[in-house]
Design a protein around this motif. Structure first.
Motif, PDB file in Angstrom:
ATOM      1  N   ARG A 604       0.833  -1.205   0.000  1.00  0.00           N
ATOM      2  CA  ARG A 604       0.000   0.000   0.000  1.00  0.00           C
ATOM      3  C   ARG A 604       0.869   1.258   0.000  1.00  0.00           C
ATOM      4  O   ARG A 604       0.543   2.252  -0.659  1.00  0.00           O
ATOM      5  N   ARG A 605       1.990   1.184   0.763  1.00  0.00           N
ATOM      6  CA  ARG A 605       2.891   2.343   0.764  1.00  0.00           C
ATOM      7  C   ARG A 605       3.504   2.567  -0.625  1.00  0.00           C
ATOM      8  O   ARG A 605       3.674   3.711  -1.066  1.00  0.00           O
ATOM      9  N   LEU A 606       3.843   1.497  -1.313  1.00  0.00           N
ATOM     10  CA  LEU A 606       4.404   1.626  -2.664  1.00  0.00           C
ATOM     11  C   LEU A 606       3.380   2.218  -3.630  1.00  0.00           C
ATOM     12  O   LEU A 606       3.732   2.979  -4.544  1.00  0.00           O
ATOM     13  N   GLU A 607       2.093   1.880  -3.452  1.00  0.00           N
ATOM     14  CA  GLU A 607       1.056   2.479  -4.292  1.00  0.00           C
ATOM     15  C   GLU A 607       0.972   3.987  -4.055  1.00  0.00           C
ATOM     16  O   GLU A 607       0.793   4.776  -4.995  1.00  0.00           O
ATOM     17  N   ARG A 608       1.095   4.389  -2.752  1.00  0.00           N
ATOM     18  CA  ARG A 608       1.079   5.812  -2.443  1.00  0.00           C
ATOM     19  C   ARG A 608       2.279   6.520  -3.085  1.00  0.00           C
ATOM     20  O   ARG A 608       2.159   7.644  -3.598  1.00  0.00           O
ATOM     21  N   ILE A 609       3.455   5.869  -3.043  1.00  0.00           N
ATOM     22  CA  ILE A 609       4.663   6.449  -3.653  1.00  0.00           C
ATOM     23  C   ILE A 609       4.470   6.622  -5.156  1.00  0.00           C
ATOM     24  O   ILE A 609       4.904   7.621  -5.741  1.00  0.00           O
ATOM     25  N   THR A 610       3.800   5.658  -5.783  1.00  0.00           N
ATOM     26  CA  THR A 610       3.528   5.775  -7.216  1.00  0.00           C
ATOM     27  C   THR A 610       2.655   6.988  -7.503  1.00  0.00           C
ATOM     28  O   THR A 610       2.862   7.698  -8.494  1.00  0.00           O
TER      29      THR A 610
END
Length: 656
Positions: A604-610
């Motif tokens: 989920r954090r990686l999706e936010r970074i994207t």
């Protein structure tokens, strides 16, 4: 019997009487038969036979003399008739016809030397039954004509194909066989030791030529050679006279055209000196040029338009204008027979004239008049735009000072730029463009384009060392570089390598931005990326090394600034998540234990970074930039902690 010489008999006197009368041979035979019938004495009969024999000899001599006289008379008539013929082909046909009639040939033909290719060829024939003879080429080592050419004397044969003394060839033998020829005689055509052809006579039966016939043929050849040479000289003289008349006509036409051009140009200059405007001058010029005319200024704006021009693409017109300025003279355009003439004052681009004439222009009048019209238009514009011309010189001096680190009065640069319409105290970008694979022609196009582009964008330009330097308003150097590339590269037809830097505000940082743009250009060259576009921001961590103003903080902010800001505002750990993600070889499952969270949380954090960095941040080149920015950020945070500990200062802020 009394003495004295014997007296001729009555019969002998009768022979003399018949001979004097020119009686035919049958009358002499009748005289002999009459003597035998009356049974004359043997002496009388012997005397009569001797008298008749002598009479036959005299009669033969008379006949031969008459034949020679007839031949000579025919030669005289032929010589007279040949002098009346002036056309060479007609003369050759007349020679062949005369040969047939004079010597009772079945066929006569004339061969001429080919001085360019060597050998000879049959030019004309009379009495032929096939089309094979005309144009037949003969070499110098075959045929009866080769003997004539080598010996410069007549040659003959009673039966050509069976005569083994002659040099035969397949081509000549084939034509002789096809025409059914047997007896052939050939005599040279020429004068002195120069032979330029051969006269042939032929029969389709075996014929033994007598010396008188050979002599008559040779005489005809001599007369024919004189007539041919005379006809040749007449044709050459006629050609020279015709060429002289054409030269005279062209000279008169050229003088008339020059006179018209001079009169029109004087009229145009008078209009200029009387203070006319471009519209009046163009109307006066188009009366003689006859067509649709368009006058454009140095930035491509229409100054005067007379008549209806066809739809012309702006890019094409701009390209033709640059070609005309590079050539320094009117140049034709590929469509509608039009022309473009440069309007210049020295090296300064004042615009161009586009002409679509009703009739094609001639170099002697139309093109020259168009060029003089362009010069007259330049005088009008110079007289009307003296202030603008002075401004252009001041603009060049201003840009030179901005690019130099030595400025004796830097405070005066901003107001000087303002007076020229350059808001140097507002954001500007510096663009350095280098055409690749240039030529003198493209250099002229580049300079003309740069001048026009600087006026259109209210900027400054300078062409130096093969590069175009532009200072134009704007805050995005990459957008400015791409705009230059889109215009200049298609115009030149080859790639353009561009480095850009900025934005800068004020005159103090222009030279610095210029050095940064040059550094980007040199970096592209070293990397082999000719035709590319580069700015310090676009070159990533290399931009930190190339830029004099863009430091580590700017680089970190550009690459991962949105993630750092998000952590500060939301008290999240997206930055730590990125570090753990890359440390675990881009595996969310392996990164989760280092962060003490579940793998789903990492995802989920990686999706936010994207969402913050945009798609594509995990691609190799972008990922390398992000990892370098994370390392620099961590190093900066460590150094800040040490400085705080030494000073006993405040705690580090969340973003640090």
């Amino acid at each position: 019997m009394p003495g004295g010489p014997p007296q001729p008999s009555t019969d002998a006197l009768s022979v003399l009487e018949l001979l004097a009368e020119g009686a035919p041979a049958a009358r002499f035979e009748e005289l002999l038969r009459a003597a035998r019938r009356r049974k004359a004495s043997p002496d009388t009969l012997a005397e009569l036979e001797e008298a008749v024999r002598l009479a036959f000899r005299v009669h033969s001599l008379f006949s031969h003399a008459q034949q020679r006289e007839a031949g000579l008379a025919a030669l005289v008539d032929t010589a007279h008739d040949l002098t009346l013929v002036r056309n060479l082909d007609t003369l050759l046909h007349e020679i062949a016809r005369r040969a047939r009639r004079l010597l009772n040939f079945d066929m006569a033909y004339v061969g001429l030397r080919d001085e360019e290719d060597g050998g000879s060829y049959i030019r004309v024939t009379e009495g032929q039954t096939t089309s094979l003879s005309v144009g037949l080429r003969t070499s110098d080592d075959s045929g009866i004509g080769s003997l004539v050419q080598s010996t410069l004397a007549p040659a003959w044969t009673s039966d050509y194909l069976s005569d083994e003394r002659l040099p035969h060839s397949f081509d000549i033998d084939s034509v002789v066989q096809a025409e059914g020829l047997h007896a052939i005689v050939a005599v040279p055509l020429g004068y002195g030791t120069t032979v330029f052809g051969t006269l042939y006579g032929a029969n389709r039966t075996v014929r033994h030529f007598s010396p008188d016939e050979i002599s008559l043929m040779r005489s005809l050849g001599n007369l024919a050679a004189v007539a041919i040479e005379r006809a040749r000289l007449l044709e050459e003289t006629r050609a020279e006279v015709t060429e002289a008349e054409l030269d005279s006509s062209r000279a008169r036409s050229s003088l008339d055209a020059q006179r018209r051009v001079e009169e029109t140009y004087i009229h145009l200059i008078d209009l200029v000196l009387n203070g006319c405007d471009p519209q009046t001058l163009a109307e006066a010029a188009v009366k003689d040029l006859s067509g649709a005319l368009l006058v454009r200024d140095c930035v491509g704006r229409t100054v005067v338009e007379i008549g209806t021009l066809p739809d012309l693409a702006e890019d094409d017109v701009r390209g033709w204008t640059y070609d005309a300025h590079a050539a320094g003279c009117p140049v034709p355009i590929p469509t509608d027979g039009g022309w473009v003439a440069p309007v210049t004052a020295g090296c300064e681009n004042l615009g161009a004239i586009v002409l679509i004439p009703d009739e094609p222009l001639t170099d002697g009048f139309g093109v020259r008049l168009l060029q003089l019209t362009a010069r007259s238009m330049a005088l009008v514009q110079l007289m009307q735009r003296t202030t603008i011309v002075a401004h252009d010189q001041i603009r060049d001096e201003l840009f030179d000072e901005l690019l130099s680190d030595i400025r004796p009065l830097p405070r005066q640069l901003t107001p000087r730029a303002r007076r020229l319409g350059i808001a140097i105290d507002e954001p500007h970008v510096l663009v350095v463009a280098r055409p690749e694979g240039g030529s003198p022609h493209s250099e002229g196009r580049t300079a003309a384009w740069a001048s026009s582009y600087a006026h259109r964008t209210a900027g400054l330009m300078k062409v130096y060392d093969g590069c175009v330097r532009l200072l134009v308003p704007g805050e995005d150097p990459l957008a400015a570089a791409n705009a230059v590339s889109r215009e200049l590269s298609p115009l030149l037809g080859h790639p353009v390598t561009i480095g850009a830097a900025g934005p800068v505000v004020g005159p103090e940082r222009v030279a610095q931005a210029h050095r940064e743009a040059l550094s980007c250009l040199e970096a592209l060259t070293e990397l082999g990326n000719l035709g590319g576009v580069a700015t310090p921001q676009r070159m990533g961590f290399l931009g930190v090394l190339l830029s004099e103003t863009r430091g580590v903080d700017d680089y970190i902010e550009t690459v991962i600034g949105p993630v750092l800001d998000y952590d500060v505002q939301r008290f999240t750990e997206l930055t730590r998540t990125l570090e753990a993600y890359f440390a675990s070889s881009a595996s969310p499952t392996h990164a989760a234990p280092a962060l003490h969270v579940h793998p789903n949380t990492v995802s989920r954090r990686l999706e936010r970074i994207t969402e913050l960095l945009g798609t594509g941040w995990q691609e190799p080149e972008r990922a390398l930039e992000i990892q370098l920015a994370l390392r620099l950020h961590r190093a900066r945070r460590t150094l800040n902690h040490r400085q705080t500990d030494r000073a006993g200062g405040q705690a580090e802020s969340p973003r640090e």
